[in-house]
Motif scaffolding. Sequence first.
Motif, PDB file in Angstrom:
ATOM      1  N   UNK A 174      -4.535 -89.967 -71.231  1.00 34.25           N
ATOM      2  CA  UNK A 174      -5.136 -88.888 -70.448  1.00 34.25           C
ATOM      3  C   UNK A 174      -6.168 -89.465 -69.611  1.00 34.25           C
ATOM      4  N   UNK A 175      -6.092 -89.368 -68.431  1.00 32.84           N
ATOM      5  CA  UNK A 175      -7.157 -89.717 -67.230  1.00 32.84           C
ATOM      6  C   UNK A 175      -8.369 -88.996 -67.303  1.00 32.84           C
ATOM      7  N   UNK A 176      -9.462 -89.665 -67.061  1.00 36.93           N
ATOM      8  CA  UNK A 176     -10.883 -88.987 -66.930  1.00 36.93           C
ATOM      9  C   UNK A 176     -10.724 -88.304 -65.698  1.00 36.93           C
ATOM     10  N   UNK A 177     -11.133 -87.036 -65.709  1.00 34.76           N
ATOM     11  CA  UNK A 177     -11.280 -85.898 -64.207  1.00 34.76           C
ATOM     12  C   UNK A 177     -12.745 -85.862 -64.294  1.00 34.76           C
ATOM     13  N   UNK A 178     -13.776 -86.336 -63.482  1.00 32.15           N
ATOM     14  CA  UNK A 178     -15.105 -85.992 -63.356  1.00 32.15           C
ATOM     15  C   UNK A 178     -15.215 -84.501 -62.997  1.00 32.15           C
ATOM     16  N   UNK A 190      -8.464 -89.106 -56.324  1.00 32.21           N
ATOM     17  CA  UNK A 190      -9.644 -88.339 -55.804  1.00 32.21           C
ATOM     18  C   UNK A 190     -11.066 -87.992 -56.366  1.00 32.21           C
ATOM     19  N   UNK A 191     -10.850 -87.620 -57.618  1.00 33.44           N
ATOM     20  CA  UNK A 191     -12.067 -87.219 -58.267  1.00 33.44           C
ATOM     21  C   UNK A 191     -12.866 -88.315 -58.707  1.00 33.44           C
ATOM     22  N   UNK A 192     -12.335 -89.451 -59.114  1.00 33.92           N
ATOM     23  CA  UNK A 192     -12.885 -90.847 -59.442  1.00 33.92           C
ATOM     24  C   UNK A 192     -13.520 -91.330 -58.278  1.00 33.92           C
ATOM     25  N   UNK A 193     -12.851 -91.237 -57.292  1.00 37.52           N
ATOM     26  CA  UNK A 193     -13.219 -92.044 -55.865  1.00 37.52           C
ATOM     27  C   UNK A 193     -14.366 -91.246 -55.061  1.00 37.52           C
TER      28      UNK A 193
END
Length: 429
Positions: free
Chosen positions: A337-341, A396-399
Amino acid sequence: MHDIRAIRENPDRFDAALSRRGDAPVSAELLAMDEARRAKIQAAESAQAEANKAAKEVGAAKGRGDEDEFERLRKLVAEKKAEIARLNEEAKAEDAALTARLAEIPNLPADDVPDGDDEDDNVEINRWGTPREMNFAVEHFEIPAVKDAMDFETAAKMSGSRFVLMSGPVARLHRALAQFMLDIHTLENGLTEVNPPVLVRDEAMYGTDKLPKFGDDSYRTEEGMWLIPTSEVPLTYIAAGHVIDEDYLPRRYTAHSLCFRSEAGSAGRDTSGMLRQHQFEKVEMVSVTHPDESDAEQKRMLRCAEDILERLEIPYRTVVLCTGDMGFGARRTYDIEAWLPGQKAYREISSVSTTGDFQARRMNARFKPAEGGKPQFVHTLNGSGLAVGRCLIAVLENGQQDDGSVKIPAALQAYMGGRTMITADGTLA
């Protein structure tokens, strides 16, 4: 597919394993169907023996001039032939019914899979990276750098809901992610790249446990072909019908393909953005292994998927799914599961599953032991390495930066012509 002989030998163990998934016991029903099938086969064999005996006696009766006995025996042989044909047809029908029923029953969970009812009972086993502190974080489609390049309105005009039209740097970044994943898997992880069909027959869907239970989740053409829900289907089906030399195992494949799902059971879920789409892309991993190696292979595949996220600098966590949250064909599944800010949550980006011999039995995929003996069923495994669209969301969200731009991970910059960011106005820089 389950082995009826194993159920026959230990029905209580079979029912106990199914109960861990929350399913009712079915061994009594299956064994009754099996007994009816076997009874028909035995009756046909007995009738065949009687027919063979009578056929031998026909000539003797003819030779000694016993016309009455000759006619009686000839009539008996004809009757037995008709009886044998009927019993064989009935046995065939009983066998088809048993096979169809077995095909509806999910795989049995491995002993080490945690018990539970749903995703709340999954067990975290690994966590990597620390989410950035961002008081400006928004979801991917709201980032200024992305807004104009991710067009849901035009896609809906063309195709309806749950489609997206990507353009410019965002489309290029999506393509770069797939290329990056393929390069890592083929050049470093030892997988063989395959470019498979995205249209398959019933047999391929059935062999990889997508039919009959999940037909409503996939798209079927008027000609009776299926659009693949994932390239797990064609990659795994490569082994169908083969007896592979043990020394040729493991077989490891990867493919970047379009995937299609009707999302029939997900009404109202993840409707914003491109998190859950009818058409999406994945880089899939599939392994065909010796049974003794499948557990180790699953862990190897899991590391291959986790490594992609680490190179992209995406925080993630890994969980082992509980019995109530596993897929139909899986013995054990790890989700990454990736972290999506933008959602302030970890969301699934990869599932890595072992099916044991569940799929191999359905598609008759076996291997020949090196030391000799009867062919045995292979084990098959599959995993996302990774879901390209969801990985794009995570990048995109983490960057995202506070000025509305998006920083491109170092691992992707060479694929983006050396550019390091997408500016707030949607250009590469």
